[in-house]
Design a protein around this motif. Structure first.
Motif, PDB file in Angstrom:
ATOM      1  N   UNK A  28       0.831  -1.207   0.000  1.00  0.00           N
ATOM      2  CA  UNK A  28       0.000   0.000   0.000  1.00  0.00           C
ATOM      3  C   UNK A  28       0.863   1.254   0.000  1.00  0.00           C
ATOM      4  N   UNK A  29       0.339   2.287  -0.608  1.00  0.00           N
ATOM      5  CA  UNK A  29       1.023   3.564  -0.689  1.00  0.00           C
ATOM      6  C   UNK A  29       1.028   4.255   0.662  1.00  0.00           C
ATOM      7  N   UNK A  30       2.175   4.783   1.058  1.00  0.00           N
ATOM      8  CA  UNK A  30       2.278   5.606   2.261  1.00  0.00           C
ATOM      9  C   UNK A  30       1.491   6.889   1.984  1.00  0.00           C
ATOM     10  N   UNK A  31       0.370   7.060   2.690  1.00  0.00           N
ATOM     11  CA  UNK A  31      -0.486   8.205   2.371  1.00  0.00           C
ATOM     12  C   UNK A  31      -0.727   9.133   3.558  1.00  0.00           C
ATOM     13  N   UNK A  32       0.046   8.967   4.639  1.00  0.00           N
ATOM     14  CA  UNK A  32      -0.153   9.834   5.804  1.00  0.00           C
ATOM     15  C   UNK A  32       0.339  11.254   5.558  1.00  0.00           C
TER      16      UNK A  32
END
Length: 128
Positions: free
Chosen positions: A44-48
């Protein structure tokens, strides 16, 4: 030409028909495919935050570089892709803390979109 495919499970698997990196001899050059901020354990893409996504992309890049038997010192050229060029200084700050001097050559481009919705991607060329 002697072509060798480089792969590590410490970085995300390719999301299309390409290799993480390819090296060629006799003067060994390594061409890394673009790395985005995917977490290799979840895919999953780091989206924080943008910063964390950039840092994850750099972590992935380092893992592939190490799998090739090289280090950051071997980078001769980088290409950066950002979906928002106003974030350029953020990337510069992260890169200046990570990359050893003398810095490699670099091209930076703003693009309309990147795979998986990423906001940043980096590709590098190494000379060993």
């Amino acid at each position: 030409m002697n072509k060798q495919i480089i792969h590590t499970d410490k970085a995300p698997a390719a999301v299309g028909p390409y290799s993480q990196a390819v090296s060629c001899s006799p003067n060994k050059m390594v061409f890394l495919s673009g790395q985005i901020g995917l977490d290799p354990s979840t895919g999953k893409l780091e989206d924080r935050s943008f910063d964390l996504q950039v840092k994850q992309a750099f972590k992935n890049m380092i893992c592939v570089i190490e799998a090739s038997g090289a280090s950051l010192d071997n980078i001769i050229k980088t290409t950066l892709y950002l979906t928002d060029l106003s974030k350029f200084e953020t990337v510069n700050s992260i890169m200046s803390d990570l990359f050893p001097k003398p810095f490699p050559a670099r091209t930076t481009l703003e693009v309309s979109s990147l795979p998986k919705g990423a906001k940043f991607e980096i590709e590098v060329i190494l000379s060993m």
